[in-house]
Design an enzyme around this catalytic site. Structure first.
Site, PDB file in Angstrom:
ATOM      1  N   ARG A 132      58.301  51.436  40.568  1.00 28.57           N
ATOM      2  CA  ARG A 132      57.401  51.825  39.479  1.00 28.57           C
ATOM      3  C   ARG A 132      56.560  50.618  39.082  1.00 28.57           C
ATOM      4  O   ARG A 132      57.099  49.568  38.755  1.00 28.57           O
ATOM      5  CB  ARG A 132      58.300  52.292  38.328  1.00 28.57           C
ATOM      6  CG  ARG A 132      57.601  52.830  37.150  1.00 28.57           C
ATOM      7  CD  ARG A 132      58.626  53.460  36.230  1.00 28.57           C
ATOM      8  NE  ARG A 132      59.149  52.521  35.272  1.00 28.57           N
ATOM      9  CZ  ARG A 132      59.413  52.822  34.003  1.00 28.57           C
ATOM     10  NH1 ARG A 132      59.246  54.047  33.561  1.00 28.57           N
ATOM     11  NH2 ARG A 132      59.895  51.933  33.189  1.00 28.57           N
ATOM     12  N   THR A 136      51.057  50.615  35.195  1.00 25.52           N
ATOM     13  CA  THR A 136      50.572  51.999  35.223  1.00 25.52           C
ATOM     14  C   THR A 136      51.722  52.996  35.126  1.00 25.52           C
ATOM     15  O   THR A 136      51.505  54.176  34.855  1.00 25.52           O
ATOM     16  CB  THR A 136      49.854  52.277  36.554  1.00 25.52           C
ATOM     17  OG1 THR A 136      50.825  52.135  37.609  1.00 25.52           O
ATOM     18  CG2 THR A 136      48.700  51.314  36.771  1.00 25.52           C
ATOM     19  N   ASP A 228      67.442  48.070  32.138  1.00 26.25           N
ATOM     20  CA  ASP A 228      66.981  48.235  33.522  1.00 26.25           C
ATOM     21  C   ASP A 228      68.181  48.488  34.443  1.00 26.25           C
ATOM     22  O   ASP A 228      69.011  47.597  34.657  1.00 26.25           O
ATOM     23  CB  ASP A 228      66.218  46.980  33.967  1.00 26.25           C
ATOM     24  CG  ASP A 228      65.525  47.209  35.300  1.00 26.25           C
ATOM     25  OD1 ASP A 228      66.223  47.568  36.274  1.00 26.25           O
ATOM     26  OD2 ASP A 228      64.301  47.056  35.358  1.00 26.25           O
ATOM     27  N   ASP A 231      68.439  46.085  37.597  1.00 20.76           N
ATOM     28  CA  ASP A 231      68.834  44.712  37.238  1.00 20.76           C
ATOM     29  C   ASP A 231      70.298  44.655  36.804  1.00 20.76           C
ATOM     30  O   ASP A 231      71.021  43.720  37.157  1.00 20.76           O
ATOM     31  CB  ASP A 231      67.950  44.181  36.106  1.00 20.76           C
ATOM     32  CG  ASP A 231      66.532  43.875  36.579  1.00 20.76           C
ATOM     33  OD1 ASP A 231      66.317  43.809  37.806  1.00 20.76           O
ATOM     34  OD2 ASP A 231      65.652  43.716  35.722  1.00 20.76           O
TER      35      ASP A 231
HETATM   36  C1  PRP Z   1      63.414  52.649  37.887  1.00 21.56           C
HETATM   37  C2  PRP Z   1      64.432  53.771  38.022  1.00 21.56           C
HETATM   38  C3  PRP Z   1      63.587  54.903  38.538  1.00 21.56           C
HETATM   39  C4  PRP Z   1      62.272  54.682  37.831  1.00 21.56           C
HETATM   40  C5  PRP Z   1      62.209  55.633  36.670  1.00 21.56           C
HETATM   41  O1  PRP Z   1      63.206  52.082  39.109  1.00 21.56           O
HETATM   42  O2  PRP Z   1      65.498  53.461  38.855  1.00 21.56           O
HETATM   43  O3  PRP Z   1      63.402  54.883  39.938  1.00 21.56           O
HETATM   44  O4  PRP Z   1      62.280  53.327  37.371  1.00 21.56           O
HETATM   45  O5  PRP Z   1      60.992  55.573  36.044  1.00 21.56           O
HETATM   46  P1  PRP Z   1      59.941  56.782  36.044  1.00 21.56           P
HETATM   47  O6  PRP Z   1      60.687  58.025  35.723  1.00 21.56           O
HETATM   48  O7  PRP Z   1      58.985  56.373  34.954  1.00 21.56           O
HETATM   49  O8  PRP Z   1      59.276  56.819  37.385  1.00 21.56           O
HETATM   50  P2  PRP Z   1      62.249  50.820  39.356  1.00 21.56           P
HETATM   51  O9  PRP Z   1      60.897  51.285  39.789  1.00 21.56           O
HETATM   52  O10 PRP Z   1      62.318  49.906  38.181  1.00 21.56           O
HETATM   53  O11 PRP Z   1      62.870  50.141  40.635  1.00 21.56           O
HETATM   54  P3  PRP Z   1      64.309  49.516  40.928  1.00 21.56           P
HETATM   55  O12 PRP Z   1      65.243  50.683  41.159  1.00 21.56           O
HETATM   56  O13 PRP Z   1      64.077  48.722  42.164  1.00 21.56           O
HETATM   57  O14 PRP Z   1      64.732  48.674  39.753  1.00 21.56           O
HETATM   58  N1  URA Z   2      63.891  52.301  34.619  1.00 18.82           N
HETATM   59  C1  URA Z   2      65.011  51.717  34.112  1.00 18.82           C
HETATM   60  O1  URA Z   2      65.758  51.042  34.840  1.00 18.82           O
HETATM   61  N2  URA Z   2      65.278  51.902  32.804  1.00 18.82           N
HETATM   62  C2  URA Z   2      64.502  52.631  31.990  1.00 18.82           C
HETATM   63  O2  URA Z   2      64.819  52.759  30.792  1.00 18.82           O
HETATM   64  C3  URA Z   2      63.347  53.223  32.534  1.00 18.82           C
HETATM   65  C4  URA Z   2      63.076  53.053  33.858  1.00 18.82           C
END
Ligand code: PRP
Ligand code: URA
Length: 237
Positions: A132, A136, A228, A231
Site C-alpha cells: 500500500r 495514496t 502495523d 512490522d
Molecule cells: C497492510 C496490510 C494490508 C493493507 C491494508 O499491508 O497488511 O495488506 O496494508 O490496507 P488497505 O485495506 O488500505 O489496502 P502493507 O501494504 O502495509 O504491506 P506489508 O504487509 O508489507 O506491511
Molecule cells: N495496515 C496495517 O498494518 N495496519 C493498519 O491499521 C492499516 C493498514
C-alpha cells in the site's frame, strides 16, 4: 498523490482526511460477512492488540488466530465419500473434496497462512505481494506466484488488516482471473470503510473477520487496531 492544500497554504491533505466513513452498525449485518464471536478469539485479540506484545509473541498469536479463523471459514466446505478400513472394520469416511488454496497477501498475511496450514496441512499456498502506497493508499502488486493451472474447491485470500479495502479488492481481482469456483477473504481486523467497499465490490465472496473496529485515522490506519501488522510480526519498526 497527496494534494497540496494550495488554498490554505497549509500542509498536504492526508489521504483519509475528511473522507466520510460508515459506522460499525452500518456494516454489522452485511450479507456474507462473518464476524467471529468466539470467546477464545476475543481473548487472543486483546493480547495481539496490546502494544507491549513483542514480535515473537505477536507472530505466534497471528498464527493461532489464523488457525481459529481457518476453522470458522472452512465450516461449509464440500466433502466427498471415501472408503477406508479402521483396525476394526471397513467404513465409508469423508474427506475434503478438491484442493484448498490459501493466498497470503505479503507480507503481513504470512502468519495467517501458517495458521491455516496448521488446520489443513496440505493447502496450496499462492503468494501475492501487494504494498500500500502510504500517500495514496493504493495497493501495488510486486510479487505473484499464482499457478496458471488450478483445480481448487476454494481459495482463501488472507491478510490481517482490512483498512481502506484497496489491497483486498485488488487481491480478489487477481484471484478471479484464475477461475476458482469459490473465493473467500479472511482478515483479523476490519474497518467499516474497507469492509463495506470489499463487500460492495465483490458481493459474491464470503468475508471472515476476527474483529470489526471503529474507523480509520487520517492516514488510513485502523482504530483502535493494532498498529502495523507487518512490522509487528517481523520486528521492522
Ligand atoms: C497492510 C496490510 C494490508 C493493507 C491494508 O499491508 O497488511 O495488506 O496494508 O490496507 P488497505 O485495506 O488500505 O489496502 P502493507 O501494504 O502495509 O504491506 P506489508 O504487509 O508489507 O506491511
Ligand atoms: N495496515 C496495517 O498494518 N495496519 C493498519 O491499521 C492499516 C493498514
Amino acid at each position: 498523490m497527496v494534494e497540496a492544500n494550495i488554498q490554505s497554504g497549509g500542509p498536504p491533505k492526508l489521504p483519509m482526511q475528511g473522507v466520510p466513513q460508515p459506522g460499525r452498525e452500518e456494516v454489522l449485518h452485511l450479507p456474507r460477512v462473518h464476524i467471529s464471536t468466539h470467546p477464545v478469539m476475543r481473548h487472543k485479540m486483546t493480547a495481539l492488540r496490546d502494544k507491549n506484545t513483542q514480535p515473537p509473541e505477536f507472530y505466534r498469536l497471528v498464527k493461532e488466530i489464523g488457525a481459529l479463523l481457518a476453522y470458522e471459514a472452512t465450516l461449509t466446505l464440500t466433502l466427498e465419500k471415501t472408503s477406508i478400513e479402521t483396525p476394526m472394520k471397513p467404513m465409508v469416511g469423508e474427506r475434503l473434496a478438491g484442493g484448498i488454496g490459501v493466498t497470503p497477501i505479503l507480507r503481513a498475511g504470512l502468519g495467517l497462512a501458517e495458521g491455516f496450514r496448521e488446520v489443513i496441512p496440505d493447502v496450496q499456498v499462492w503468494h501475492l505481494g501487494l504494498r500500500r502506497d502510504e500517500h495514496t493508499l493504493e495497493a501495488m502488486e510486486y510479487y505473484n506466484q499464482l499457478p496458471h493451472k488450478v483445480e481448487l474447491q476454494v481459495c482463501y485470500a488472507v491478510d490481517p488488516m482490512l483498512a481502506t479495502g484497496g489491497s483486498a479488492i485488488d487481491a480478489i481481482n487477481v484471484l478471479k482471473k484464475r477461475n476458482i469456483p469459490r473465493l473467500s477473504y479472511v482478515c483479523i481486523i476490519a474497518a467499516p470503510y474497507g469492509l463495506l467497499k470489499l463487500s460492495q465490490t465483490h458481493p459474491d465472496i464470503d468475508i471472515y473477520v476476527a474483529a470489526l473496529d471503529e474507523s480509520l485515522n487520517d492516514v488510513g490506519y485502523i482504530l483502535p487496531g493494532l498498529g502495523d501488522a507487518g512490522d509487528r510480526q517481523f520486528g521492522t519498526f
